[in-house]
Structure formats: C-alpha cells, structure tokens
Design a protein around this motif. Structure first.
Motif, PDB file in Angstrom:
ATOM      1  N   ALA A 110      -3.839  -1.859 -12.969  1.00  8.75           N
ATOM      2  CA  ALA A 110      -2.625  -1.405 -13.655  1.00  8.75           C
ATOM      3  C   ALA A 110      -1.407  -1.525 -12.744  1.00  8.75           C
ATOM      4  O   ALA A 110      -0.331  -1.950 -13.163  1.00  8.75           O
ATOM      5  N   LEU A 111      -1.609  -1.162 -11.490  1.00  4.34           N
ATOM      6  CA  LEU A 111      -0.515  -1.243 -10.516  1.00  4.34           C
ATOM      7  C   LEU A 111      -0.065  -2.690 -10.341  1.00  4.34           C
ATOM      8  O   LEU A 111       1.132  -2.993 -10.304  1.00  4.34           O
ATOM      9  N   GLU A 112      -1.045  -3.583 -10.234  1.00  2.64           N
ATOM     10  CA  GLU A 112      -0.717  -4.991 -10.058  1.00  2.64           C
ATOM     11  C   GLU A 112       0.013  -5.550 -11.267  1.00  2.64           C
ATOM     12  O   GLU A 112       0.770  -6.510 -11.169  1.00  2.64           O
ATOM     13  N   GLY A 113      -0.235  -4.933 -12.418  1.00  4.84           N
ATOM     14  CA  GLY A 113       0.417  -5.404 -13.639  1.00  4.84           C
ATOM     15  C   GLY A 113       1.872  -4.958 -13.765  1.00  4.84           C
ATOM     16  O   GLY A 113       2.597  -5.459 -14.622  1.00  4.84           O
ATOM     17  N   LEU A 114       2.295  -4.038 -12.900  1.00  2.73           N
ATOM     18  CA  LEU A 114       3.682  -3.556 -12.980  1.00  2.73           C
ATOM     19  C   LEU A 114       4.651  -4.608 -12.461  1.00  2.73           C
ATOM     20  O   LEU A 114       4.361  -5.274 -11.476  1.00  2.73           O
ATOM     21  N   PRO A 115       5.803  -4.739 -13.110  1.00  2.54           N
ATOM     22  CA  PRO A 115       6.848  -5.571 -12.497  1.00  2.54           C
ATOM     23  C   PRO A 115       7.133  -5.046 -11.089  1.00  2.54           C
ATOM     24  O   PRO A 115       7.129  -3.827 -10.865  1.00  2.54           O
ATOM     25  N   GLU A 116       7.378  -5.965 -10.178  1.00  4.23           N
ATOM     26  CA  GLU A 116       7.484  -5.578  -8.770  1.00  4.23           C
ATOM     27  C   GLU A 116       8.574  -4.539  -8.525  1.00  4.23           C
ATOM     28  O   GLU A 116       8.454  -3.679  -7.644  1.00  4.23           O
ATOM     29  N   ILE A 117       9.629  -4.628  -9.304  1.00  2.54           N
ATOM     30  CA  ILE A 117      10.750  -3.709  -9.092  1.00  2.54           C
ATOM     31  C   ILE A 117      10.338  -2.257  -9.317  1.00  2.54           C
ATOM     32  O   ILE A 117      10.796  -1.355  -8.628  1.00  2.54           O
ATOM     33  N   PHE A 118       9.410  -2.038 -10.252  1.00  2.00           N
ATOM     34  CA  PHE A 118       8.898  -0.682 -10.465  1.00  2.00           C
ATOM     35  C   PHE A 118       7.800  -0.368  -9.463  1.00  2.00           C
ATOM     36  O   PHE A 118       7.662   0.740  -8.980  1.00  2.00           O
ATOM     37  N   ARG A 119       7.008  -1.406  -9.185  1.00  2.00           N
ATOM     38  CA  ARG A 119       5.859  -1.200  -8.315  1.00  2.00           C
ATOM     39  C   ARG A 119       6.291  -0.713  -6.931  1.00  2.00           C
ATOM     40  O   ARG A 119       5.706   0.203  -6.374  1.00  2.00           O
ATOM     41  N   SER A 120       7.354  -1.354  -6.397  1.00  7.51           N
ATOM     42  CA  SER A 120       7.764  -0.966  -5.046  1.00  7.51           C
ATOM     43  C   SER A 120       8.179   0.504  -5.013  1.00  7.51           C
ATOM     44  O   SER A 120       7.824   1.235  -4.089  1.00  7.51           O
ATOM     45  N   ALA A 121       8.912   0.935  -6.020  1.00 11.27           N
ATOM     46  CA  ALA A 121       9.358   2.338  -6.037  1.00 11.27           C
ATOM     47  C   ALA A 121       8.165   3.284  -6.184  1.00 11.27           C
ATOM     48  O   ALA A 121       8.066   4.297  -5.479  1.00 11.27           O
ATOM     49  N   VAL A 122       7.248   2.945  -7.091  1.00 11.73           N
ATOM     50  CA  VAL A 122       6.090   3.812  -7.324  1.00 11.73           C
ATOM     51  C   VAL A 122       5.201   3.876  -6.079  1.00 11.73           C
ATOM     52  O   VAL A 122       4.731   4.948  -5.687  1.00 11.73           O
ATOM     53  N   VAL A 123       4.999   2.720  -5.442  1.00 11.50           N
ATOM     54  CA  VAL A 123       4.142   2.702  -4.251  1.00 11.50           C
ATOM     55  C   VAL A 123       4.754   3.539  -3.137  1.00 11.50           C
ATOM     56  O   VAL A 123       4.065   4.320  -2.475  1.00 11.50           O
ATOM     57  N   LEU A 124       6.070   3.379  -2.933  1.00 14.68           N
ATOM     58  CA  LEU A 124       6.723   4.153  -1.872  1.00 14.68           C
ATOM     59  C   LEU A 124       6.621   5.649  -2.154  1.00 14.68           C
ATOM     60  O   LEU A 124       6.428   6.456  -1.259  1.00 14.68           O
ATOM     61  N   ARG A 125       6.731   6.003  -3.421  1.00 12.35           N
ATOM     62  CA  ARG A 125       6.682   7.418  -3.782  1.00 12.35           C
ATOM     63  C   ARG A 125       5.242   7.944  -3.762  1.00 12.35           C
ATOM     64  O   ARG A 125       4.930   8.929  -3.104  1.00 12.35           O
ATOM     65  N   ASP A 126       4.352   7.285  -4.479  1.00 10.36           N
ATOM     66  CA  ASP A 126       3.031   7.870  -4.735  1.00 10.36           C
ATOM     67  C   ASP A 126       2.002   7.546  -3.654  1.00 10.36           C
ATOM     68  O   ASP A 126       1.062   8.304  -3.463  1.00 10.36           O
ATOM     69  N   ILE A 127       2.170   6.436  -2.975  1.00  5.99           N
ATOM     70  CA  ILE A 127       1.214   6.118  -1.911  1.00  5.99           C
ATOM     71  C   ILE A 127       1.774   6.497  -0.547  1.00  5.99           C
ATOM     72  O   ILE A 127       1.095   7.104   0.261  1.00  5.99           O
ATOM     73  N   GLU A 128       3.037   6.153  -0.321  1.00  8.08           N
ATOM     74  CA  GLU A 128       3.627   6.450   0.991  1.00  8.08           C
ATOM     75  C   GLU A 128       4.254   7.838   1.056  1.00  8.08           C
ATOM     76  O   GLU A 128       4.641   8.284   2.130  1.00  8.08           O
ATOM     77  N   GLU A 129       4.390   8.496  -0.103  1.00  9.44           N
ATOM     78  CA  GLU A 129       4.966   9.846  -0.133  1.00  9.44           C
ATOM     79  C   GLU A 129       6.384   9.895   0.433  1.00  9.44           C
ATOM     80  O   GLU A 129       6.759  10.858   1.098  1.00  9.44           O
ATOM     81  N   PHE A 130       7.149   8.849   0.183  1.00 16.12           N
ATOM     82  CA  PHE A 130       8.558   8.880   0.558  1.00 16.12           C
ATOM     83  C   PHE A 130       9.307   9.767  -0.432  1.00 16.12           C
ATOM     84  O   PHE A 130       8.902   9.891  -1.586  1.00 16.12           O
ATOM     85  N   THR A 131      10.409  10.365   0.036  1.00 18.96           N
ATOM     86  CA  THR A 131      11.265  11.116  -0.882  1.00 18.96           C
ATOM     87  C   THR A 131      12.163  10.124  -1.634  1.00 18.96           C
ATOM     88  O   THR A 131      12.285   8.960  -1.229  1.00 18.96           O
TER      89      THR A 131
END
Lengths: 166, 245
Positions: A110-131
């Motif tokens: 599902a993550l791979e299916g996301l457009p990259e522009i959303f994926r980068s934000a989601v990954v930074l937030r949910d995996i890297e726990e960035f604010t």
C-alpha cells in the motif's frame, strides 16, 4: 582533513541505516536506494562545513536526500510537485466494518502504491517520527502542506488497506 | 458540526494546540466517522512503525566509506599540494631576489671567514690552480686576479645554497680584511649591478657574461675596488673548465 573526517564519521555515518531506509521507501528498490544514499553521502561530505555538529544530522541528511531525489525525478520528467495540483485529495474512506489489513506485506504494498509526494511525508512522520515542523524543513514546504500531504497519504492507505481499493 | 478530517489527522499526530485539541476531541465523541478515521490513522501509523527496516545491502557501508575516502584523499592531496606549490613559487621567487642573494652571500662570507681555520677545499694563490680545481668539478669561473690591492687569493670551496645547489666561494685575504667572490649558480633579478649592505657586509652583485658574481667584504671601499678590477680587467672573460665540457 583528519578532524573533519572524524567528525563526519561520528555524526553522519551512523545515519546510514536510516538514510537507506528512507531511500528505499522512496525509490521502492535497493539498487536506486543505494545510488541515492551514495550520492547523498557525497553531497553531505562536501557540504559538511555547513553542518553544525550536534544538530539533527538525520534531518540534515534527509533534506539533502530529498533534494537529490526531487532533482532526479525532475530530470526524468516526473516532477512530484505536479501531483499536488491535481485535486484536493481522495475522499476520506467511509466508515467500514472490518478492521484494516495489518500484515507487513500489505502495508508495504500500500505504501509503495502511494504517490511519492504523499509517501515521503507519511514515511517521515510515521516511520521516522519527525514532527510537522521537521518534515516541513526537510521537504521545503509549509507546515500546512505537510499536514495535508500526510492526511491525504493516510486516507489513500486507509482505502487500500480496507480492501476497497478495487 | 462539520467534520474537519484534516484536523483529525493533526490530532492523531499530536500537532494541535490545547484549544484545538479539546475541540476536535469533543467532536470525535459525537462523530463516528471521525472516530473511525482517527482509529484507522493510528492503526496505519502503528503498522508503518512496525515495518521491519529494509535490510542494508551487503557492503554498503564499506562502499560509502571507500567513496568518501577517495574524495577525502583527493581533497587531502590538493590541500597538501597547494601550500607546497605556493611555497615553491615563493622560494623560486626569493632565490632570484637580489637582496636575498646578497644576504645569503654575506652569510656564507661570515660563515667561512668566521671559522678558526678557513674551510677551503682548494688552496692556492695562483688563479689557474684555483679555477682549475673548480673547472674539474664543472664550474666555470671568471678569470680571477691573483690579488687586488693587498688582498691576495687564498683558495676556495663549494658552499651550499638553501636549495641545495652549490656555490663557488673564493677567498681573498690580507692582514686587515677579507673579501669573498662568489659565482651564483642561478639567475638573479637585477640590472647590471646591485650594491647593498647585508649582514654587516658590503655586497655587490654584478653580471659577468651570463654569470652573476658576488663580491662581499667588511670594507665597502675594498669591495668597490675589487668590483671595478673585475669589471675592467676580466669583464666577460671566462676560463672554460679544462677537463669538463
């Protein structure tokens, strides 16, 4: 030179795993991810004088990586920014009865299916726990944009994982 | 109440201030759809967080290190070579700088005549003997006078310059004083003649043919006499090394 190399080794190299992680999430394959990581490390090494020791090395590296990635996509004629102009996001998935699928494989797909522009934000937030603020700085966009990208990214993931995608 | 799904996302991410937070939480209490969104987003967050980190490709760290070391070495080399090149340029410039040459010759003069016993490698009052000794060693010297005034040729030796080139040093001495004559082995930036006082000695550099000859002595008058003698009597005349082409 030696001192600088030592500082680089101490501050930057420990971030290699995290850097590869994000590169992998963005590119979707180990080969492109490695290229991106190598290039990022090289840039970081050259720009290391501008890095203030003790600050967030990971965020600094991610910023470099993101810029490289954006340049690369632009050169390939795939500007990630254009996606944002399309609409104001997918409709929020309606209430559903069954729980979301939670297997690693499904989530990864599902993550791979996301457009990259959303994926980068989601990954930074949910995996890297960035604010939000850190993500905004890394991606070079306003905080409001970060919020909307995460929102839309998660909404797409929700749809994909609730089995209603098709 | 209108659903604000964007603020629900912000709530999940703990990115709302207290007031907004209370408001959205209040809304959630009465709105099943927003409650479901929040629950799903939390689950997605947890699911993403639980994803195993992608495995680092074998040898990636080594490859990155190697790549950086390559750059590091290059920039290290540049950083090392540039100052060395600058030093070399300055050294070459200084080498041909007349005041420096004068100072260097004055130092050699002091050094040799300051010793208890003159460190000559060839002794002789006959110019032919002395120039012959230098000639055997490949050094072309101007035709030297056996004496100038009370100063008489005593001998000579090779001294060493800072750049490790050798410098023919000829000794003239009398009871009262000494004069050194040098054949400078490299170019000097000056006109036909350069006269100065360096290190407590009178120094004159002069062109004889293609060679710069230096005359050094404590007594300026003696040096001047020596210089004019070299100019008038032997100007441009060199003895070719008899045994060396």
């Amino acid at each position: 030179v030696v001192k600088r190399d030592e500082a680089f080794e101490a501050e930057v190299l420990p971030q290699l795993r995290a850097l590869f992680g994000i590169a992998y999430r963005l590119t979707g394959n180990a080969h492109d991810a490695e290229d991106l990581v190598q290039e990022t490390m090289l840039r970081a090494y050259r720009a290391f004088d501008r890095y203030r020791p003790g600050t967030n090395a990971r965020a600094w590296l991610f910023t470099i990586l993101h810029r490289l990635r954006t340049d690369l996509l632009r050169r390939r004629g795939r500007s990630p920014e254009t996606v944002e102009l399309v609409d104001d996001g997918p409709p929020v998935a309606p209430v559903h009865e069954k729980a979301l699928t939670s297997g690693h494989e499904e989530i990864t797909r599902a993550l791979e299916g996301l457009p990259e522009i959303f994926r980068s934000a989601v990954v930074l937030r949910d995996i890297e726990e960035f604010t939000y603020a850190e993500i905004a700085a890394t991606l070079g966009v306003p905080v409001g944009t970060v919020m909307s990208r995460i929102h839309r990214g998660r909404a797409l993931l929700r749809t994909a994982l609730s089995g209603r995608a098709e | 109440v209108i659903c604000d799904s964007l603020r629900v996302t912000a709530l999940v991410d703990d990115a709302l201030d207290a007031e907004d937070r209370a408001e959205v939480e209040g809304h959630l209490a009465g709105c099943e759809a927003c409650r479901a969104q929040a629950a799903d987003e939390r689950q997605i967050r947890a699911g993403l967080r639980a994803l195993p980190a992608p495995e680092l490709p074998f040898g990636l760290e080594q490859r990155v290190r190697r790549q950086l070391r390559g750059r590091g070495r290059l920039s290290g080399a540049v950083r090392l070579v540039l100052p060395l090149a600058a030093i070399l340029v300055v050294a070459l410039w200084v080498r041909g700088y007349a005041p420096f040459v004068a100072w260097e010759l004055s130092r050699d003069h002091e050094h040799c005549f300051g010793m208890e016993r003159l460190p000559a490698e060839v002794w002789g009052s006959e110019p032919e003997i002395v120039t012959g000794w230098f000639g055997e060693r490949g050094e072309r010297l101007p035709l030297l006078p056996p004496s100038v005034g009370r100063l008489a040729l005593v001998g000579g030796r090779f001294c060493w310059l800072p750049d490790a080139s050798r410098l023919a040093h000829l000794y003239y001495a009398s009871d009262e004083g000494q004069v050194s004559v040098f054949a400078v082995p490299h170019a000097v930036r000056m006109r036909d003649e350069y006269t100065t006082s360096a290190g407590g000695n009178a120094v004159t550099l002069m062109r004889l043919g293609r060679t710069v000859v230096g005359v050094v002595g404590e007594n300026e008058e003696e040096v001047n006499v020596f210089v004019s003698r070299l100019r008038t009597n032997v100007a441009g005349l060199f003895i070719d090394p008899p045994f060396v082409q």
